[in-house]
Structure formats: structure tokens, C-alpha cells
Write a protein that holds these residues in place. Structure first.
Motif, PDB file in Angstrom:
ATOM      1  N   ILE A 257      33.634  33.549  37.657  1.00  0.00           N
ATOM      2  CA  ILE A 257      34.766  32.382  37.154  1.00  0.00           C
ATOM      3  C   ILE A 257      35.294  31.902  38.628  1.00  0.00           C
ATOM      4  CG2 ILE A 257      35.442  33.436  35.137  1.00  0.00           C
ATOM      5  CD1 ILE A 257      37.302  34.382  38.315  1.00  0.00           C
ATOM      6  N   ASP A 311      46.423  40.845  29.410  1.00  0.00           N
ATOM      7  CA  ASP A 311      45.172  39.908  29.033  1.00  0.00           C
ATOM      8  C   ASP A 311      44.914  39.054  30.680  1.00  0.00           C
ATOM      9  OD1 ASP A 311      44.551  36.975  27.083  1.00  0.00           O
ATOM     10  OD2 ASP A 311      43.387  38.059  28.229  1.00  0.00           O
ATOM     11  N   SER A 313      42.476  37.312  31.543  1.00  0.00           N
ATOM     12  CA  SER A 313      41.727  36.091  31.107  1.00  0.00           C
ATOM     13  C   SER A 313      42.665  34.887  31.221  1.00  0.00           C
ATOM     14  CB  SER A 313      40.887  36.094  29.722  1.00  0.00           C
ATOM     15  OG  SER A 313      41.940  36.098  28.765  1.00  0.00           O
ATOM     16  N   LYS A 314      44.036  35.054  30.963  1.00  0.00           N
ATOM     17  CA  LYS A 314      44.787  34.087  31.110  1.00  0.00           C
ATOM     18  C   LYS A 314      45.117  33.488  32.453  1.00  0.00           C
ATOM     19  CE  LYS A 314      49.323  36.021  30.621  1.00  0.00           C
ATOM     20  NZ  LYS A 314      50.763  36.077  30.152  1.00  0.00           N
ATOM     21  N   GLY A 317      40.289  33.636  33.606  1.00  0.00           N
ATOM     22  CA  GLY A 317      39.187  33.274  32.537  1.00  0.00           C
ATOM     23  C   GLY A 317      38.823  34.678  32.190  1.00  0.00           C
ATOM     24  N   ALA A 318      37.218  34.894  32.325  1.00  0.00           N
ATOM     25  CA  ALA A 318      36.631  36.231  31.787  1.00  0.00           C
ATOM     26  C   ALA A 318      36.792  37.097  33.151  1.00  0.00           C
ATOM     27  CB  ALA A 318      35.256  35.783  31.733  1.00  0.00           C
ATOM     28  N   MET A 319      37.572  37.933  32.694  1.00  0.00           N
ATOM     29  CA  MET A 319      37.774  39.253  33.726  1.00  0.00           C
ATOM     30  C   MET A 319      38.178  40.385  33.097  1.00  0.00           C
ATOM     31  SD  MET A 319      37.907  40.155  36.811  1.00  0.00           S
ATOM     32  CE  MET A 319      37.965  38.775  38.027  1.00  0.00           C
ATOM     33  N   GLU A 320      37.479  41.499  33.067  1.00  0.00           N
ATOM     34  CA  GLU A 320      37.565  42.623  32.491  1.00  0.00           C
ATOM     35  C   GLU A 320      38.520  43.436  33.405  1.00  0.00           C
ATOM     36  OE1 GLU A 320      35.576  41.931  29.328  1.00  0.00           O
ATOM     37  OE2 GLU A 320      36.603  43.744  29.591  1.00  0.00           O
TER      38      GLU A 320
END
Length: 332
Positions: A257, A311, A313-314, A317-320
Motif C-alpha cells: 500500500i 480498523d 485499513s482506514k 488501506g490493506a494492513m493486518e
């Protein structure tokens, strides 16, 4: 001189607690000797930055204890092939940093084994230029402790990996350990000898001037106090990590990302300031995440608790969450 049996305990937290207890509670008009062997562990000097002295990913993966001791000096690796010795004596100013006095019995025993060892610099015993022992001291108003490691048959591969850390990861005001070339006593001895034999020879040499080996046993109540000290101090995050000097951590990585660049200000093991930079595309206010991460301990457990239900991702983006925590701790 009295010998203090440690009941074959190999837990470094208990052994360090035993040292402190005996130093502070036993009659300082007598001298004492303690031997102990620890499970795999890194023993950090009192004034060191714990995070800077260890390879956290390797340490965690291999269940290596990290414990801070009372004495200064550098971080050392202990395992079942390392014999530790502790001399406890009445406080005497002339004995401070006088490591020669306390290492002489060790050097005499090694000479009897055909190992030509010598004390060099301030506190190291070396053989052919390679370090086999590091020594340190700690004193109270009435008593003092001089203790050292003896690399008899340690796992050198693990030693190197456990203490390794990339210098470009952390900028610190803490004193770094001097990395020395090391070797095992067993490799230097011309004839085979096991550590138990070596330990007994050292014990006999120390007590030779006294005629016999007198012991000073701890009773059940004293052992209970030692275990309590181990639990409240040597097994605490505040002592082992929170005492670390102030430092700055920089983490930078290119994720799918985008690039994330994090700067963390840490004081006494707590993240006191967090700033996140990068070219990622998030829609949340990054200041909110920075504020969330501020004033919590710089540990995996604290980060997991802090970020539970968040969360990410906000923001990115895509992040665990696991990936983010590993990044902050330098595990990837």
C-alpha cells in the motif's frame, strides 16, 4: 568464606534475585561464593537500553529470557554451557573495579588445566585474545558483589544471533556493549574436562586457604523471599525493559500500500511520542492513530491490547494488525 548452594536452579530471574538477597541480607562481615547456571537468557547491564542489546525476533522465537541485572557493563548471553560465579564481600573502596582480585582463582584453575588465560583491559578474561569471561560489580553501603561469566561450552551460534541487532534501526543515548570475539574454555583445554569438574576445581581453589568448604544454606522463609523478589522485580517488564535509557526508533518499509515511515520516541520503555509518515492512501486521521499509540509500553502485548478492534485499513488501506505490530517492533 561461605559457599551458598543455589539448589541447581536455572531460572535467571531467581538466580539474580538470590544474588541480590544474599548481598543485602547476609552478614557482610563474612565473604560468600555463589555459582549458578542459567537457562538460555540475555542478561542486560543495569544502564543499558534493553531493546538495543537484543535481537527481539530471535529472542522471542527461541524463548530466551531477557533479564536486567543490578551491575553495569554489557549484555551477555547465558545458557547451560555457561558457569556464573559471584563473590560477595564487605564493601571496600579499594576493591571497586579491582577485577584482578576476584578473577585470580579462575585464572589459577585454568592454568592448572593447561589454559593460558589472563585478565585484560578492565574486566575480561581472555585466552589467545579471545574472551571467555566478562565481569561486573555492584555495591551497597556495606557490601559488594563481583560476578562474572565463564563460557565453558556455550552455544556460540545462538549467542551471536541473540545479541545481534542492526545498528541502523535505533539511535540511542545508551552505552552500547563492546562486541568481542569469544570462545569456549572447553575448546582451549588440551585435555577433555566437563563443567562439573571445572566447577569443583574452582570451588576447591577458592576455599583452599580456609581449610574446608563451609556452606550457608537459605531456609524456607528466605527462599520464599527470594522467589518473591524474582517475581516482583526480575520478572517485571518495568525492571527489564522500563529501565532502558531514552531512545528514538525509526521504522521504514515499503508495503504493497506504499511506504510507511514511523518515528517513535521512547522513555523508560514507554512510547511517549509517535509520528507516522508515508505515501500510503488512507482516509482516517493519522493523528488519531498516533495518539492511540502514545503512552503505552513498547511491547507486543501492550500493542495487541491497544489495537484490539482498531480498523487499520482506514489509515493505510490493506494492513493486518499482526503485520503492523511486527513492523513497529522491527520483526520484519
Amino acid at each position: 568464606m561461605y559457599f551458598i548452594p543455589n539448589n541447581n536452579i536455572t531460572d535467571p530471574r531467581i538466580n539474580l534475585a538470590l544474588e541480590e538477597y544474599c548481598l543485602k541480607r547476609f552478614d557482610p562481615s563474612h565473604d560468600y561464593l555463589l555459582f549458578y547456571v542459567n537457562d538460555p537468557s540475555i542478561i542486560v547491564g543495569r544502564f543499558q537500553n534493553t531493546v538495543e542489546e537484543i535481537n527481539p525476533e530471535f529472542v522471542e522465537a527461541n524463548n530466551i529470557h531477557v533479564v536486567r541485572r543490578n551491575s553495569g557493563g554489557g549484555a551477555v548471553y547465558h545458557d547451560h554451557g555457561n558457569l556464573n560465579f559471584s563473590f560477595m564481600t564487605r564493601y571496600a573502596r579499594e576493591n571497586l573495579l579491582n577485577f584482578r582480585k576476584f578473577t585470580q582463582p579462575v585464572i589459577r584453575v585454568l592454568a592448572g588445566m593447561g589454559v593460558d588465560a589472563e585478565l585484560t583491559g578492565r574486566n575480561d578474561i581472555v585466552v589467545a585474545g579471545k574472551k571467555i569471561s566478562g565481569n561486573a560489580q555492584y555495591a551497597t553501603r556495606t557490601a559488594m558483589l563481583s560476578h562474572g561469566t565463564l563460557l565453558f561450552d556455550s552455544d556460540m551460534s545462538t549467542l551471536v544471533k541473540a545479541l545481534h541487532v542492526s545498528d541502523d534501526k535505533i539511535t540511542s543515548k545508551a552505552l552500547k556493549s563492546v562486541r568481542s570475539r569469544v570462545t569456549n574454555i572447553r575448546e582451549c583445554a588440551p585435555r577433555p574436562v566437563d563443567m562439573e569438574t571445572f566447577r569443583n576445581r574452582l570451588l576447591e581453589t577458592v576455599f583452599a586457604p580456609y581449610g574446608d568448604i563451609r556452606t550457608r544454606e537459605l531456609d524456607a522463609n528466605q527462599w520464599a523471599e527470594v522467589h518473591e523478589l524474582a517475581r516482583t522485580k526480575y520478572d517485571s517488564w518495568e525492571w527489564n525493559f522500563g529501565k532502558s535509557p531514552r531512545y528514538n526508533v525509526k521504522r521504514r518499509k515499503r508495503f504493497p500500500i506504499g511506504i510507511i515511515d514511523v518515528r517513535i520516541q521512547v522513555a523508560k520503555g514507554v512510547m511517549t511520542g509517535v509520528k507516522i509518515f508515508g505515501d500510503f492512501f488512507g482516509h482516517g486521521e493519522i493523528l488519531d492513530l498516533e495518539t492511540l499509540l502514545t503512552d503505552i509500553p513498547y511491547t507486543r502485548e501492550a500493542l495487541e491490547q491497544c489495537l484490539k478492534g482498531v480498523d487499520l485499513s482506514k489509515y493505510f488501506g490493506a494492513m493486518e494488525t499482526d503485520c503492523w505490530i511486527a513492523f513497529l517492533l522491527g520483526h520484519q
